[in-house]
Design a protein around this motif. Structure first.
Motif, PDB file in Angstrom:
ATOM      1  N   GLY A 220       1.042  -1.263   0.177  1.00 21.83           N
ATOM      2  CA  GLY A 220       0.104   0.040  -0.019  1.00 21.83           C
ATOM      3  C   GLY A 220       0.753   1.408   0.042  1.00 21.83           C
ATOM      4  O   GLY A 220       0.343   2.336   0.394  1.00 21.83           O
ATOM      5  N   THR A 221       1.974   1.257  -0.586  1.00 20.35           N
ATOM      6  CA  THR A 221       2.657   2.284  -0.607  1.00 20.35           C
ATOM      7  C   THR A 221       3.202   3.044  -1.906  1.00 20.35           C
ATOM      8  O   THR A 221       4.043   3.834  -2.194  1.00 20.35           O
ATOM      9  CB  THR A 221       4.280   2.035   0.159  1.00 20.35           C
ATOM     10  OG1 THR A 221       4.881   0.975  -0.760  1.00 20.35           O
ATOM     11  CG2 THR A 221       3.829   1.656   1.494  1.00 20.35           C
ATOM     12  N   GLY A 222       2.417   2.447  -2.846  1.00 18.36           N
ATOM     13  CA  GLY A 222       2.897   2.980  -4.112  1.00 18.36           C
ATOM     14  C   GLY A 222       2.234   4.281  -4.703  1.00 18.36           C
ATOM     15  O   GLY A 222       1.230   4.763  -3.727  1.00 18.36           O
ATOM     16  N   TYR A 223       2.470   4.683  -5.728  1.00 18.15           N
ATOM     17  CA  TYR A 223       1.651   6.058  -6.215  1.00 18.15           C
ATOM     18  C   TYR A 223       0.170   5.852  -6.276  1.00 18.15           C
ATOM     19  O   TYR A 223      -0.284   4.715  -6.503  1.00 18.15           O
ATOM     20  CB  TYR A 223       2.134   6.311  -7.549  1.00 18.15           C
ATOM     21  CG  TYR A 223       1.372   7.433  -8.502  1.00 18.15           C
ATOM     22  CD1 TYR A 223       1.875   8.817  -8.243  1.00 18.15           C
ATOM     23  CD2 TYR A 223       0.100   7.320  -9.277  1.00 18.15           C
ATOM     24  CE1 TYR A 223       1.400   9.992  -8.932  1.00 18.15           C
ATOM     25  CE2 TYR A 223      -0.413   8.144  -9.806  1.00 18.15           C
ATOM     26  CZ  TYR A 223       0.272   9.609  -9.646  1.00 18.15           C
ATOM     27  OH  TYR A 223      -0.554  10.782 -10.291  1.00 18.15           O
ATOM     28  N   PRO A 224      -0.595   7.012  -5.601  1.00 22.40           N
ATOM     29  CA  PRO A 224      -0.084   8.077  -5.084  1.00 22.40           C
ATOM     30  C   PRO A 224       0.074   8.292  -3.648  1.00 22.40           C
ATOM     31  O   PRO A 224      -0.479   9.265  -3.006  1.00 22.40           O
ATOM     32  CB  PRO A 224      -1.033   9.257  -5.735  1.00 22.40           C
ATOM     33  CG  PRO A 224      -2.297   8.480  -5.649  1.00 22.40           C
ATOM     34  CD  PRO A 224      -1.943   6.993  -5.732  1.00 22.40           C
ATOM     35  N   THR A 225       0.433   7.450  -2.724  1.00 28.10           N
ATOM     36  CA  THR A 225       0.430   7.504  -1.461  1.00 28.10           C
ATOM     37  C   THR A 225       1.778   8.092  -0.802  1.00 28.10           C
ATOM     38  O   THR A 225       2.589   8.655  -1.721  1.00 28.10           O
ATOM     39  CB  THR A 225       0.417   5.973  -0.818  1.00 28.10           C
ATOM     40  OG1 THR A 225       1.644   5.195  -1.032  1.00 28.10           O
ATOM     41  CG2 THR A 225      -0.734   5.163  -1.396  1.00 28.10           C
ATOM     42  N   ARG A 226       1.728   8.227   0.520  1.00 29.46           N
ATOM     43  CA  ARG A 226       2.812   8.818   1.065  1.00 29.46           C
ATOM     44  C   ARG A 226       4.139   7.901   1.148  1.00 29.46           C
ATOM     45  O   ARG A 226       5.150   8.341   1.307  1.00 29.46           O
ATOM     46  CB  ARG A 226       2.727   9.023   2.427  1.00 29.46           C
ATOM     47  CG  ARG A 226       2.422   8.086   3.325  1.00 29.46           C
ATOM     48  CD  ARG A 226       2.346   8.702   4.915  1.00 29.46           C
ATOM     49  NE  ARG A 226       2.158   7.621   5.731  1.00 29.46           N
ATOM     50  CZ  ARG A 226       2.932   6.752   6.168  1.00 29.46           C
ATOM     51  NH1 ARG A 226       4.191   6.701   5.955  1.00 29.46           N
ATOM     52  NH2 ARG A 226       2.766   5.799   7.042  1.00 29.46           N
TER      53      ARG A 226
END
Length: 481
Positions: A220-226
């Protein structure tokens, strides 16, 4: 660990001092008729089949005909030294360098100390040498015994990344970078003394100076996350502890600055609850948060300096025409997200929050990343920074909250202020196959001081709109070609 629920969020620490009011200093079209202007293309990640070699040669002829200077080629550590420690196989590079130069094009090799595979656009896989990890297992460094993942970044989720060696282990493996660079210069220093015009150095995942904060090892860390912080390895934690005690002079002084009651240096740690660290805005609004981000960013820049220094020293007088390049990615998303503005730039290690991130005078937080190039002033080679995302638009709305085009301007402005030679790239293959992307690239060169362009990838400018617009671009900035 202490204050776990708040992720070491400390109250009452005050806010950072704002920089004086300022404004942009658009450098203008510095590339016009400048002899340092370069127009390069990137080779495929790997050319393999006979059909691919034939297409590759045809594309080289096309781009050479309209004025491209050089071809950037990844020299994969995991391929060249796959057979064993100090066992080098250069056969592929013998062939591809010969083909490129036979078409009248120069070489811009990348010493690729990172994994290929798993990132956007990767259609080839080259893992780091398999012998690397067990070679250093069981060794001690700074009082930390290294396990099987001891050289790797560890994230806030507890996952390890095998894509690169973490910067906090530089001193452990620096001899590997030195050996690889020496073998490269011994192989090609005489053969391509004049044709190698730039040597780019991989400083992180995808060859970029950043942490693997949005890569596949985390969920859950891919674009567009933080993205996710990558500072939880034993080596990183030990470095943070030592750095904070050195900065403040004692644990007591650390507690006074942070408003904490830590009883041992071992309790100094990265955010225990990273999500709260960002959603509470502790990363910018508390002294602990600013100190942590400063250390995280500074560690990345220091890593870049160490590796670049090793490569420059090892090259010695070989390839006398070659500048040294490093790449900084355009991390353009989550920039205006009201929940945690600029957070992805923080997790990738690119900005400080102890300065005014809205100030042109601080490069909007990028000052140290850009000024890495100036740490080599007076040295034997020019160090050049490459910045990506030149083809992109701003998309300042959810979920991306992107300021890609604005970011290109910020970097151009600050590089000019700092006297850093700046070149650019498109971020995504395909970004140069449409007129809108080229309009943005032209705007960056017309107003914001970019001095050279490397196109990702060559096949995108070997026909159609890409070829037409790149040829026009080259004629505009170097009409005598």
């Amino acid at each position: 660990m202490m204050l776990a629920a708040l992720g070491l969020v400390v109250a009452g620490a005050g806010t950072a001092q704002a920089a004086p009011a300022d404004g942009p200093v658009p450098p203008g079209p510095v590339a016009l008729d400048d002899p340092e202007f370069t127009a390069n293309v990137m080779a495929p990640l790997k050319v393999e089949t006979d059909e691919e070699w034939a297409d590759f040669e045809a594309d080289l002829e096309t781009v050479a005909a309209y004025g491209v200077d050089a071809v950037s080629v990844d020299v994969w550590w995991g391929d060249v030294e796959a057979a064993g420690d100090n066992q080098f196989d250069w056969a592929y590079y013998d062939r591809i360098f010969d083909v490129i130069t036979s078409k009248g094009l120069d070489l811009a090799p990348i010493l690729s100390f990172h994994q290929c595979g798993g990132n956007v656009g990767d259609d080839y896989t080259s893992l780091l040498p398999s012998w690397l990890w067990p070679k250093y297992e069981g060794r001690s460094y700074r009082g930390v015994e290294l396990g099987p993942t001891g050289l790797q970044h560890r994230s806030e989720q507890g996952n390890y990344s095998p894509e690169t060696v973490q910067g906090w282990a530089d001193q452990v493996v620096m001899n590997e970078y030195r050996d690889f660079t020496r073998a490269f210069q011994q192989r090609y220093g005489d053969r391509y003394a004049d044709e190698v015009v730039e040597i780019n150095v991989s400083l992180g995942p995808s060859g970029e100076l950043r942490y693997p904060s949005y890569n596949g090892h985390d969920v859950g860390t891919g674009y567009p996350t933080r993205g996710a912080l990558q500072s939880y390895s034993p080596l990183a934690i030990r470095d943070f502890q030592k750095s904070m005690v050195k900065q403040y002079g004692s644990l007591r002084a650390v507690n006074r600055a942070w408003g904490t009651d830590l009883r041992s240096v071992d309790q100094i740690a990265p955010p225990a609850d990273a999500e709260t660290f960002f959603t509470s805005k502790a990363y910018s609004d508390t002294q602990y948060g600013r100190d942590f981000v400063d250390w995280y960013n500074g560690s990345l820049v220091d890593h870049g300096e160490r590796v670049l220094t090793t490569v420059i020293r090892t090259l010695g007088n070989e390839f006398p025409q070659a500048d040294i390049g490093y790449k900084v990615p355009g991390i353009h998303w989550t920039m205006t997200n009201p929940l945690h503005p600029r957070a992805t730039e923080v997790t990738t290690g690119l900005i400080q929050t102890s300065v005014d991130e809205n100030s042109w005078a601080t490069g909007h937080g990028y000052a140290r990343i850009v000024e890495l190039a100036n740490r080599f002033d007076g040295g034997p080679r020019e160090v050049v920074m490459h910045f990506t995302a030149l083809e992109m638009d701003d998309q300042d709305y959810p979920p991306q909250y992107s300021l890609a085009q604005t970011l290109v301007q910020w970097i151009g402005d600050y590089a000019f202020r700092a006297g850093v030679e700046l070149k650019g790239e498109n971020a995504l293959s395909g970004g140069v196959t449409w007129d809108g992307g080229w309009d943005n690239i032209n705007e960056a060169f017309d107003g914001w001081g970019y001095l050279g362009l490397t196109v990702l990838r060559m096949n995108d400018v070997a026909g159609g709109t890409g070829a037409t617009r790149y040829a026009q671009f080259i004629q505009k900035y170097s009409p005598d070609r």
